[in-house]
Design a protein around this motif. Structure first.
Motif, PDB file in Angstrom:
ATOM      1  N   THR A  81      37.451 -54.211-105.953  1.00  0.00           N
ATOM      2  CA  THR A  81      38.531 -53.628-105.165  1.00  0.00           C
ATOM      3  C   THR A  81      38.033 -53.492-103.738  1.00  0.00           C
ATOM      4  O   THR A  81      36.998 -52.871-103.499  1.00  0.00           O
ATOM      5  CB  THR A  81      38.925 -52.239-105.702  1.00  0.00           C
ATOM      6  OG1 THR A  81      39.382 -52.376-107.047  1.00  0.00           O
ATOM      7  CG2 THR A  81      40.032 -51.618-104.857  1.00  0.00           C
ATOM      8  N   ILE A  82      38.765 -54.093-102.820  1.00  0.00           N
ATOM      9  CA  ILE A  82      38.436 -53.968-101.403  1.00  0.00           C
ATOM     10  C   ILE A  82      39.670 -53.423-100.691  1.00  0.00           C
ATOM     11  O   ILE A  82      40.771 -53.962-100.834  1.00  0.00           O
ATOM     12  CB  ILE A  82      38.008 -55.311-100.778  1.00  0.00           C
ATOM     13  CG1 ILE A  82      36.781 -55.878-101.514  1.00  0.00           C
ATOM     14  CG2 ILE A  82      37.708 -55.121 -99.288  1.00  0.00           C
ATOM     15  CD1 ILE A  82      36.327 -57.243-101.032  1.00  0.00           C
ATOM     16  N   VAL A  83      39.463 -52.337 -99.944  1.00  0.00           N
ATOM     17  CA  VAL A  83      40.531 -51.754 -99.138  1.00  0.00           C
ATOM     18  C   VAL A  83      40.414 -52.390 -97.756  1.00  0.00           C
ATOM     19  O   VAL A  83      39.486 -52.100 -96.997  1.00  0.00           O
ATOM     20  CB  VAL A  83      40.415 -50.218 -99.061  1.00  0.00           C
ATOM     21  CG1 VAL A  83      41.566 -49.651 -98.231  1.00  0.00           C
ATOM     22  CG2 VAL A  83      40.394 -49.615-100.460  1.00  0.00           C
ATOM     23  N   HIS A  84      41.335 -53.310 -97.459  1.00  0.00           N
ATOM     24  CA  HIS A  84      41.329 -54.057 -96.206  1.00  0.00           C
ATOM     25  C   HIS A  84      42.192 -53.329 -95.171  1.00  0.00           C
ATOM     26  O   HIS A  84      43.326 -52.939 -95.487  1.00  0.00           O
ATOM     27  CB  HIS A  84      41.898 -55.467 -96.413  1.00  0.00           C
ATOM     28  CG  HIS A  84      41.119 -56.306 -97.364  1.00  0.00           C
ATOM     29  ND1 HIS A  84      40.025 -57.048 -96.976  1.00  0.00           N
ATOM     30  CD2 HIS A  84      41.259 -56.529 -98.701  1.00  0.00           C
ATOM     31  CE1 HIS A  84      39.550 -57.698 -98.015  1.00  0.00           C
ATOM     32  NE2 HIS A  84      40.276 -57.395 -99.081  1.00  0.00           N
ATOM     33  N   PRO A  89      44.517 -51.645-100.478  1.00  0.00           N
ATOM     34  CA  PRO A  89      43.618 -52.038-101.566  1.00  0.00           C
ATOM     35  C   PRO A  89      44.066 -53.323-102.249  1.00  0.00           C
ATOM     36  O   PRO A  89      45.241 -53.512-102.529  1.00  0.00           O
ATOM     37  CB  PRO A  89      43.677 -50.860-102.539  1.00  0.00           C
ATOM     38  CG  PRO A  89      44.828 -50.033-102.142  1.00  0.00           C
ATOM     39  CD  PRO A  89      45.237 -50.419-100.764  1.00  0.00           C
ATOM     40  N   ASN A  96      41.002 -60.993-103.516  1.00  0.00           N
ATOM     41  CA  ASN A  96      40.215 -60.634-102.339  1.00  0.00           C
ATOM     42  C   ASN A  96      39.723 -61.855-101.589  1.00  0.00           C
ATOM     43  O   ASN A  96      39.705 -61.866-100.359  1.00  0.00           O
ATOM     44  CB  ASN A  96      39.063 -59.709-102.726  1.00  0.00           C
ATOM     45  CG  ASN A  96      39.525 -58.281-102.781  1.00  0.00           C
ATOM     46  OD1 ASN A  96      39.825 -57.682-101.752  1.00  0.00           O
ATOM     47  ND2 ASN A  96      39.619 -57.728-103.977  1.00  0.00           N
ATOM     48  N   THR A 154      31.989 -50.630 -93.163  1.00  0.00           N
ATOM     49  CA  THR A 154      32.279 -50.847 -94.577  1.00  0.00           C
ATOM     50  C   THR A 154      31.457 -49.857 -95.396  1.00  0.00           C
ATOM     51  O   THR A 154      30.258 -49.699 -95.161  1.00  0.00           O
ATOM     52  CB  THR A 154      31.917 -52.277 -95.001  1.00  0.00           C
ATOM     53  OG1 THR A 154      32.677 -53.205 -94.227  1.00  0.00           O
ATOM     54  CG2 THR A 154      32.190 -52.516 -96.480  1.00  0.00           C
ATOM     55  N   HIS A 165      33.224 -52.370-105.188  1.00  0.00           N
ATOM     56  CA  HIS A 165      34.231 -51.656-104.398  1.00  0.00           C
ATOM     57  C   HIS A 165      33.789 -51.610-102.949  1.00  0.00           C
ATOM     58  O   HIS A 165      32.608 -51.437-102.662  1.00  0.00           O
ATOM     59  CB  HIS A 165      34.421 -50.227-104.913  1.00  0.00           C
ATOM     60  CG  HIS A 165      35.548 -49.520-104.234  1.00  0.00           C
ATOM     61  ND1 HIS A 165      35.397 -48.869-103.043  1.00  0.00           N
ATOM     62  CD2 HIS A 165      36.845 -49.396-104.579  1.00  0.00           C
ATOM     63  CE1 HIS A 165      36.560 -48.354-102.671  1.00  0.00           C
ATOM     64  NE2 HIS A 165      37.453 -48.660-103.591  1.00  0.00           N
ATOM     65  N   THR A 167      35.432 -50.233 -98.947  1.00  0.00           N
ATOM     66  CA  THR A 167      36.498 -49.749 -98.066  1.00  0.00           C
ATOM     67  C   THR A 167      36.078 -50.114 -96.656  1.00  0.00           C
ATOM     68  O   THR A 167      34.983 -49.753 -96.216  1.00  0.00           O
ATOM     69  CB  THR A 167      36.672 -48.225 -98.189  1.00  0.00           C
ATOM     70  OG1 THR A 167      37.059 -47.916 -99.529  1.00  0.00           O
ATOM     71  CG2 THR A 167      37.736 -47.721 -97.221  1.00  0.00           C
ATOM     72  N   GLU A 168      36.938 -50.855 -95.969  1.00  0.00           N
ATOM     73  CA  GLU A 168      36.635 -51.283 -94.611  1.00  0.00           C
ATOM     74  C   GLU A 168      37.529 -50.538 -93.626  1.00  0.00           C
ATOM     75  O   GLU A 168      38.711 -50.315 -93.899  1.00  0.00           O
ATOM     76  CB  GLU A 168      36.832 -52.785 -94.459  1.00  0.00           C
ATOM     77  CG  GLU A 168      35.908 -53.564 -95.374  1.00  0.00           C
ATOM     78  CD  GLU A 168      35.728 -54.999 -94.962  1.00  0.00           C
ATOM     79  OE1 GLU A 168      36.693 -55.606 -94.461  1.00  0.00           O
ATOM     80  OE2 GLU A 168      34.611 -55.499 -95.131  1.00  0.00           O
ATOM     81  N   MET A 169      36.955 -50.157 -92.509  1.00  0.00           N
ATOM     82  CA  MET A 169      37.694 -49.491 -91.445  1.00  0.00           C
ATOM     83  C   MET A 169      37.403 -50.198 -90.131  1.00  0.00           C
ATOM     84  O   MET A 169      36.292 -50.682 -89.937  1.00  0.00           O
ATOM     85  CB  MET A 169      37.280 -48.029 -91.360  1.00  0.00           C
ATOM     86  CG  MET A 169      37.700 -47.238 -92.592  1.00  0.00           C
ATOM     87  SD  MET A 169      37.234 -45.540 -92.443  1.00  0.00           S
ATOM     88  CE  MET A 169      35.783 -45.562 -93.471  1.00  0.00           C
TER      89      MET A 169
END
Length: 181
Positions: A81-84, A89, A96, A154, A165, A167-169
């Motif tokens: 799971t990657i939150v782009h 997500p 992905n 990340t 997993h 999460t990228e910001m």
């Protein structure tokens, strides 16, 4: 002992086990038990031993920058799971890879640099910079044709030697180049 000097009498089985201090390999005619760290298990036996989280991040970055989608996919778990940013997500290896390919296609000369990697066990964080020319539309950002340098961070978790997993910001100040027309 080094693997190059160790010759089993039979083929190795496709499995291994770890006890925390040793790793055991079972072949058709013999069993070997070696201290962890005595040899680089990953290079010779795939992901059955310890996988260094820093090396995994470096391999992901190298595959992404080489546009090697098969290699990149092999470094993600099946249900990664990657939150782009701007997308949200996304679950699954193939989904992905599709998102990453979409982003890379929108930035000609795409290069992603990892900086300030911090790792604690199978979790970590790093800063990144993406550079290139914004030649394709991205969600909320029509193509500008301008050079871009996008900064972000990340936060990630690894499981069984693969990215599980992330999460990228983005640093929103760095996305200004994307919105200039």
């Amino acid at each position: 002992p080094r693997l190059e000097r160790w010759t089993p009498r039979g083929a190795l089985a496709a499995s291994c086990s770890t006890t925390g201090r040793t790793v055991g390999f079972t072949g058709s005619t013999e069993h070997a038990e070696l201290p962890l760290g005595a040899l680089d298990i990953r290079l010779h036996f795939g992901h059955c031993g310890r996988v260094d989280t820093r090396e995994l991040v470096a391999a992901i970055s190298a595959a992404e920058n080489a546009y090697d989608w098969d290699r990149l996919g092999s470094l993600f778990s099946d249900q990664v799971t990657i939150v782009h940013p701007g997308i949200g997500p996304v679950v699954g290896r193939d989904a992905n890879l599709g998102v990453i390919r979409f982003i890379v296609a929108a930035i000609s000369g795409y290069t992603r640099t990892v900086e300030n990697l911090v790792v604690e066990g199978e979790s970590g964080a790093f800063c990144f910079r993406i550079t290139g020319t914004h030649t394709g539309d991205l969600p909320g950002y029509p193509a500008t044709g301008h050079p871009v340098e996008i900064a972000g961070a990340t936060f990630f978790r690894v499981s069984a030697g693969q990215m599980a997993h992330a999460t990228e910001m983005l640093n929103h100040d760095s996305t200004r180049d994307l919105s200039l027309r």
